[in-house]
Design a protein around this motif. Sequence first.
Motif, PDB file in Angstrom:
ATOM      1  N   HIS A  92     -42.256 -17.730   3.348  1.00  0.00           N
ATOM      2  CA  HIS A  92     -40.930 -17.445   3.919  1.00  0.00           C
ATOM      3  C   HIS A  92     -39.818 -17.839   2.962  1.00  0.00           C
ATOM      4  CE1 HIS A  92     -41.515 -21.697   4.811  1.00  0.00           C
ATOM      5  NE2 HIS A  92     -40.226 -21.802   5.128  1.00  0.00           N
ATOM      6  N   LEU A  93     -40.018 -18.909   2.205  1.00  0.00           N
ATOM      7  CA  LEU A  93     -38.993 -19.317   1.236  1.00  0.00           C
ATOM      8  C   LEU A  93     -38.880 -18.308   0.102  1.00  0.00           C
ATOM      9  CD1 LEU A  93     -39.493 -23.186   0.879  1.00  0.00           C
ATOM     10  CD2 LEU A  93     -37.772 -21.952   2.219  1.00  0.00           C
ATOM     11  N   ARG A  94     -40.006 -17.837  -0.371  1.00  0.00           N
ATOM     12  CA  ARG A  94     -39.968 -16.859  -1.457  1.00  0.00           C
ATOM     13  C   ARG A  94     -39.369 -15.528  -0.984  1.00  0.00           C
ATOM     14  NH1 ARG A  94     -44.422 -20.041  -2.422  1.00  0.00           N
ATOM     15  NH2 ARG A  94     -45.893 -18.759  -1.250  1.00  0.00           N
ATOM     16  N   ALA A  95     -39.628 -15.166   0.267  1.00  0.00           N
ATOM     17  CA  ALA A  95     -39.014 -13.953   0.819  1.00  0.00           C
ATOM     18  C   ALA A  95     -37.504 -14.121   0.921  1.00  0.00           C
ATOM     19  CB  ALA A  95     -39.617 -13.640   2.184  1.00  0.00           C
ATOM     20  N   ALA A  96     -37.059 -15.304   1.354  1.00  0.00           N
ATOM     21  CA  ALA A  96     -35.621 -15.569   1.434  1.00  0.00           C
ATOM     22  C   ALA A  96     -34.989 -15.530   0.050  1.00  0.00           C
ATOM     23  CB  ALA A  96     -35.379 -16.925   2.089  1.00  0.00           C
ATOM     24  N   ALA A  97     -35.681 -16.098  -0.935  1.00  0.00           N
ATOM     25  CA  ALA A  97     -35.154 -16.122  -2.304  1.00  0.00           C
ATOM     26  C   ALA A  97     -35.002 -14.714  -2.866  1.00  0.00           C
ATOM     27  CB  ALA A  97     -36.063 -16.954  -3.203  1.00  0.00           C
ATOM     28  N   ARG A  98     -35.895 -13.825  -2.492  1.00  0.00           N
ATOM     29  CA  ARG A  98     -35.797 -12.435  -2.969  1.00  0.00           C
ATOM     30  C   ARG A  98     -34.637 -11.702  -2.323  1.00  0.00           C
ATOM     31  NH1 ARG A  98     -41.520 -12.946  -2.878  1.00  0.00           N
ATOM     32  NH2 ARG A  98     -41.631 -12.217  -0.738  1.00  0.00           N
ATOM     33  N   LEU A  99     -34.316 -12.070  -1.089  1.00  0.00           N
ATOM     34  CA  LEU A  99     -33.260 -11.366  -0.356  1.00  0.00           C
ATOM     35  C   LEU A  99     -31.859 -11.741  -0.845  1.00  0.00           C
ATOM     36  CD1 LEU A  99     -33.146 -10.821   3.468  1.00  0.00           C
ATOM     37  CD2 LEU A  99     -31.183 -11.856   2.328  1.00  0.00           C
ATOM     38  N   LEU A 100     -31.683 -12.974  -1.282  1.00  0.00           N
ATOM     39  CA  LEU A 100     -30.341 -13.471  -1.611  1.00  0.00           C
ATOM     40  C   LEU A 100     -29.819 -12.871  -2.912  1.00  0.00           C
ATOM     41  CD1 LEU A 100     -31.040 -17.150  -0.664  1.00  0.00           C
ATOM     42  CD2 LEU A 100     -29.083 -15.848   0.226  1.00  0.00           C
ATOM     43  N   PRO A 101     -28.509 -12.599  -2.979  1.00  0.00           N
ATOM     44  CA  PRO A 101     -27.914 -12.197  -4.263  1.00  0.00           C
ATOM     45  C   PRO A 101     -28.087 -13.315  -5.287  1.00  0.00           C
ATOM     46  CG  PRO A 101     -26.383 -11.848  -2.445  1.00  0.00           C
ATOM     47  CD  PRO A 101     -27.518 -12.649  -1.891  1.00  0.00           C
ATOM     48  N   ALA A 102     -28.330 -12.958  -6.534  1.00  0.00           N
ATOM     49  CA  ALA A 102     -28.574 -13.959  -7.574  1.00  0.00           C
ATOM     50  C   ALA A 102     -27.417 -14.937  -7.699  1.00  0.00           C
ATOM     51  CB  ALA A 102     -28.836 -13.267  -8.907  1.00  0.00           C
ATOM     52  N   GLU A 103     -26.187 -14.460  -7.469  1.00  0.00           N
ATOM     53  CA  GLU A 103     -25.017 -15.321  -7.645  1.00  0.00           C
ATOM     54  C   GLU A 103     -24.856 -16.362  -6.541  1.00  0.00           C
ATOM     55  OE1 GLU A 103     -23.549 -11.425  -5.769  1.00  0.00           O
ATOM     56  OE2 GLU A 103     -24.967 -12.056  -7.331  1.00  0.00           O
ATOM     57  N   LEU A 104     -25.723 -16.335  -5.512  1.00  0.00           N
ATOM     58  CA  LEU A 104     -25.688 -17.361  -4.463  1.00  0.00           C
ATOM     59  C   LEU A 104     -26.837 -18.354  -4.591  1.00  0.00           C
ATOM     60  CD1 LEU A 104     -24.679 -15.349  -1.261  1.00  0.00           C
ATOM     61  CD2 LEU A 104     -23.226 -16.750  -2.748  1.00  0.00           C
ATOM     62  N   LEU A 105     -27.591 -18.281  -5.684  1.00  0.00           N
ATOM     63  CA  LEU A 105     -28.745 -19.157  -5.875  1.00  0.00           C
ATOM     64  C   LEU A 105     -28.389 -20.393  -6.695  1.00  0.00           C
ATOM     65  CD1 LEU A 105     -31.498 -16.548  -6.799  1.00  0.00           C
ATOM     66  CD2 LEU A 105     -31.211 -17.702  -4.603  1.00  0.00           C
ATOM     67  N   LEU A 106     -28.959 -21.515  -6.280  1.00  0.00           N
ATOM     68  CA  LEU A 106     -28.934 -22.752  -7.052  1.00  0.00           C
ATOM     69  C   LEU A 106     -30.338 -23.341  -7.023  1.00  0.00           C
ATOM     70  CD1 LEU A 106     -25.620 -24.203  -5.591  1.00  0.00           C
ATOM     71  CD2 LEU A 106     -25.945 -23.520  -7.967  1.00  0.00           C
ATOM     72  N   VAL A 107     -30.596 -24.321  -7.891  1.00  0.00           N
ATOM     73  CA  VAL A 107     -31.900 -24.987  -7.932  1.00  0.00           C
ATOM     74  C   VAL A 107     -31.692 -26.496  -7.969  1.00  0.00           C
ATOM     75  CG1 VAL A 107     -33.307 -23.154  -8.938  1.00  0.00           C
ATOM     76  CG2 VAL A 107     -31.935 -24.628 -10.434  1.00  0.00           C
ATOM     77  N   GLU A 108     -32.685 -27.210  -7.477  1.00  0.00           N
ATOM     78  CA  GLU A 108     -32.569 -28.666  -7.397  1.00  0.00           C
ATOM     79  C   GLU A 108     -33.952 -29.301  -7.384  1.00  0.00           C
ATOM     80  OE1 GLU A 108     -32.273 -30.212  -3.070  1.00  0.00           O
ATOM     81  OE2 GLU A 108     -30.933 -28.463  -3.139  1.00  0.00           O
ATOM     82  N   THR A 109     -33.966 -30.612  -7.603  1.00  0.00           N
ATOM     83  CA  THR A 109     -35.210 -31.366  -7.435  1.00  0.00           C
ATOM     84  C   THR A 109     -35.268 -32.079  -6.090  1.00  0.00           C
ATOM     85  OG1 THR A 109     -34.229 -33.269  -8.571  1.00  0.00           O
ATOM     86  CG2 THR A 109     -35.588 -31.761  -9.895  1.00  0.00           C
ATOM     87  N   ASP A 110     -34.126 -32.514  -5.547  1.00  0.00           N
ATOM     88  CA  ASP A 110     -34.101 -33.458  -4.430  1.00  0.00           C
ATOM     89  C   ASP A 110     -34.931 -34.682  -4.787  1.00  0.00           C
ATOM     90  OD1 ASP A 110     -33.233 -34.433  -1.989  1.00  0.00           O
ATOM     91  OD2 ASP A 110     -34.837 -33.470  -0.836  1.00  0.00           O
ATOM     92  N   ALA A 111     -34.980 -35.002  -6.083  1.00  0.00           N
ATOM     93  CA  ALA A 111     -35.775 -36.141  -6.553  1.00  0.00           C
ATOM     94  C   ALA A 111     -35.301 -37.426  -5.879  1.00  0.00           C
ATOM     95  CB  ALA A 111     -35.635 -36.258  -8.072  1.00  0.00           C
ATOM     96  N   PRO A 112     -36.250 -38.289  -5.561  1.00  0.00           N
ATOM     97  CA  PRO A 112     -37.641 -38.334  -6.015  1.00  0.00           C
ATOM     98  C   PRO A 112     -38.634 -37.635  -5.088  1.00  0.00           C
ATOM     99  CG  PRO A 112     -37.150 -40.345  -4.855  1.00  0.00           C
ATOM    100  CD  PRO A 112     -35.879 -39.529  -4.859  1.00  0.00           C
ATOM    101  N   TYR A 113     -38.148 -36.751  -4.237  1.00  0.00           N
ATOM    102  CA  TYR A 113     -38.999 -36.095  -3.256  1.00  0.00           C
ATOM    103  C   TYR A 113     -39.343 -34.669  -3.697  1.00  0.00           C
ATOM    104  CZ  TYR A 113     -36.403 -39.831  -1.017  1.00  0.00           C
ATOM    105  OH  TYR A 113     -35.797 -41.038  -0.757  1.00  0.00           O
ATOM    106  N   LEU A 114     -40.270 -34.021  -2.970  1.00  0.00           N
ATOM    107  CA  LEU A 114     -40.529 -32.582  -3.043  1.00  0.00           C
ATOM    108  C   LEU A 114     -40.897 -32.103  -4.453  1.00  0.00           C
ATOM    109  CD1 LEU A 114     -37.677 -31.335  -0.691  1.00  0.00           C
ATOM    110  CD2 LEU A 114     -40.047 -31.879  -0.118  1.00  0.00           C
ATOM    111  N   THR A 115     -41.763 -32.826  -5.106  1.00  0.00           N
ATOM    112  CA  THR A 115     -42.192 -32.449  -6.448  1.00  0.00           C
ATOM    113  C   THR A 115     -42.878 -31.089  -6.431  1.00  0.00           C
ATOM    114  OG1 THR A 115     -42.569 -34.807  -6.789  1.00  0.00           O
ATOM    115  CG2 THR A 115     -43.386 -33.322  -8.487  1.00  0.00           C
ATOM    116  N   VAL A 116     -42.581 -30.288  -7.433  1.00  0.00           N
ATOM    117  CA  VAL A 116     -43.060 -28.920  -7.517  1.00  0.00           C
ATOM    118  C   VAL A 116     -44.600 -28.864  -7.560  1.00  0.00           C
ATOM    119  CG1 VAL A 116     -42.953 -28.879 -10.047  1.00  0.00           C
ATOM    120  CG2 VAL A 116     -42.651 -26.745  -8.756  1.00  0.00           C
TER     121      VAL A 116
END
Length: 315
Positions: free
Chosen positions: A244-268
């Motif tokens: 569902h997250l990847r589907a949402a990421a595909r739907l959004l315009p590129a100019e509304l995207l950001l990326v983060e770590t939320d470190a020290p949590y949620l390691t890739v």
Amino acid sequence: MARTRERGWPAPPEPLPVPVVDNHTHLDTVVGWRAGGWHGPAEGAGPADEPPGLDAHLARAAAVGVPRMVQVGCDVEAVRWTDTAVRAHGALLGAVAIHPNEAVLHAGVLEVAPDGLDPDPQPWHAMPLDDALALVATTARGNPRIRAIGETGLDHFRAGPRGRKVQREAFRAHVALAKELGLALQIHDRDAHDEVVDVLLRDGAPERTVFHCFSGDEALASVAAEHGWYCSFAGPVSFPSNTHLRAAARLLPAELLLVETDAPYLTVHPLRGRPNAPYLLPGTVRALAAARGTDLAELCTVLARTAEAVYGSWE
């Protein structure tokens, strides 16, 4: 024989072709990590002391293409730490707030939430909620490197009926402060998509509103796109089950995207269970590029440009 799970810091990933910004990280907690877990700043350290290990973390991130970060302080001690750290380090801008789960404890609400955990108030929660919110406002007004109010919002997993009322009012206070100061807003949204959107529409969202660690689906992504709200993706976009997250990421315009770590949590993925830090952000960027079928360098360029549009210059 069962495999021994690795627990230490992962090796640095391959550098990104174009530098990007970690939109949301908790370096005050990252620098407290020791073998076996997190223990907070070194004993005897105060808000004005240089956090041990911070320079090393900043250098490691810069070496893989993450030279700039938004440091987020969302409890009273972290607000003070963030105020000091962003003044001392040009790689950092700051966001400050009282986290929704912190707001409940400052308000003296002690109830078992859907998470099933007993409340665990700490000494700093003796500060009344109004005073904690005033600390956030004073810090944001007094430091030009504080560029966002956050993370604030609603967390229905960790709040019962009384706590949810406190969270909503604290969220509204943060929304009003962000608009008053002309700052971006970083939202924490857990199991509360409809309610978060309701507050934003009723009160009027700040011009630059960011869903930190976006956890919604295509429906929430469509609402965000309609209103020009930014969506920041963290490590969970790489987890195999999170289609569902990847589907949402595909739907959004590129100019509304950001990326983060939320470190020290949620390691890739596949590093889940190990400590996270900004130097591991390239894994999330690559997962996002793969989900969207986008050229990696092109995506990095857009992400960097968007971060400056939201927070301004780091210079």
